[in-house]
Scaffold this active site. Sequence first.
Site, PDB file in Angstrom:
ATOM      1  N   GLY A   1       2.686  -1.335   4.373  1.00 25.67           N
ATOM      2  CA  GLY A   1       2.720   0.097   4.089  1.00 25.67           C
ATOM      3  C   GLY A   1       4.148   0.560   3.878  1.00 25.67           C
ATOM      4  N   GLY A   2       4.758   1.115   4.926  1.00 21.39           N
ATOM      5  CA  GLY A   2       6.082   1.723   4.838  1.00 21.39           C
ATOM      6  C   GLY A   2       7.119   0.884   4.105  1.00 21.39           C
TER       7      GLY A   2
ATOM      8  N   ASN B   1       0.869  -1.181   0.000  1.00 20.17           N
ATOM      9  CA  ASN B   1       0.000   0.000   0.000  1.00 20.17           C
ATOM     10  C   ASN B   1       0.906   1.231   0.000  1.00 20.17           C
ATOM     11  OD1 ASN B   1      -1.803   2.037   0.502  1.00 20.17           O
ATOM     12  ND2 ASN B   1      -2.379   1.338   2.556  1.00 20.17           N
ATOM     13  N   TRP B   2       1.001   1.866  -1.170  1.00 27.33           N
ATOM     14  CA  TRP B   2       1.927   3.006  -1.286  1.00 27.33           C
ATOM     15  C   TRP B   2       1.348   4.288  -0.687  1.00 27.33           C
ATOM     16  CZ3 TRP B   2       4.268   2.598  -6.969  1.00 27.33           C
ATOM     17  CH2 TRP B   2       4.902   1.357  -7.091  1.00 27.33           C
TER      18      TRP B   2
ATOM     19  N   GLU C   1      -5.665  -5.590  10.279  1.00 28.56           N
ATOM     20  CA  GLU C   1      -4.677  -4.556  10.559  1.00 28.56           C
ATOM     21  C   GLU C   1      -5.007  -3.869  11.879  1.00 28.56           C
ATOM     22  OE1 GLU C   1      -2.529  -3.247   6.797  1.00 28.56           O
ATOM     23  OE2 GLU C   1      -4.264  -1.945   7.018  1.00 28.56           O
TER      24      GLU C   1
END
Length: 255
Positions: free
Chosen positions: A234-235, A9-10, A167
């Site tokens: 994510g990151g 997930n950018w 999440e």
Amino acid sequence: MRKPIIAGNWKMHKTIGEALELANGLKRELCDIEVVDIVVCPGFTLLEEVGEVILESNIKLGAQNAHWEIQGAFTGEVSVQQLKDLEVKYAIIGHSERRQFFGETNEAVNKRVKAVLKAGLIPIMCVGENLAERESNKIFKVIEEHVRCGLKEIEKEEVYKVVIAYEPVWAIGTGKTATPQQAQEVHNFIRSQLSKLYDDNTAQTVRIQYGGSVKPDNIVDLMSEKDIDGALVGGASLDVKSFAAIVKGSIFKKG
Ligand code: PEP
């Protein structure tokens, strides 16, 4: 046997130039991996160009949201048709940042999931408790509600396509990962809810990802748990080396 699925997930990161560099790097690093479904979810403005880079590769394109109407006066939203035009195959729905900052409700999540399925795309439906809910022992109540409401009116014949991402909000972008055991406990609970809503066979078929500070050094431990089928990252998905290492690590299980 559920096929692992790792999705990046950018979020609201990367310019076109940066996104192209990342997509090209991932294609190079991951081109021979067929045993894991690999998905990247860039921001809307990046979908077309990233899509061209990964076209016909083993890396699939995902979006970070999708509206339930085909078209109309919904400023700032994107339709499934618009996404299909760009060869998008997945859509993240109900991410905690949408729930937390943009008032996304379970009802809206359900409408989006249904529209995504109807269009032949795969929804990655996010569920998860925040820190206050965890500390006040409301985890299972929250998860039960997210799962039941998010999947309302979705038939057994369709639900197996849905990917659920567990999440815990307190673990997203914080560097705090749920321990594999904490994650497994909730994944197992989600599967028990799927058994109740559908049946055991369906519950065993649906893939459930974990998300929350997943890194190359914790992916193997997470994947070693019986009900964890992948990760929403994510990151660590913003860097070729770390995302590629997570994808490669997801193939291994301890023991
Ligand atoms: C996410 O954005 O879904 C996520 C899990 O972020 P991070 O990996 O940075 O915690």
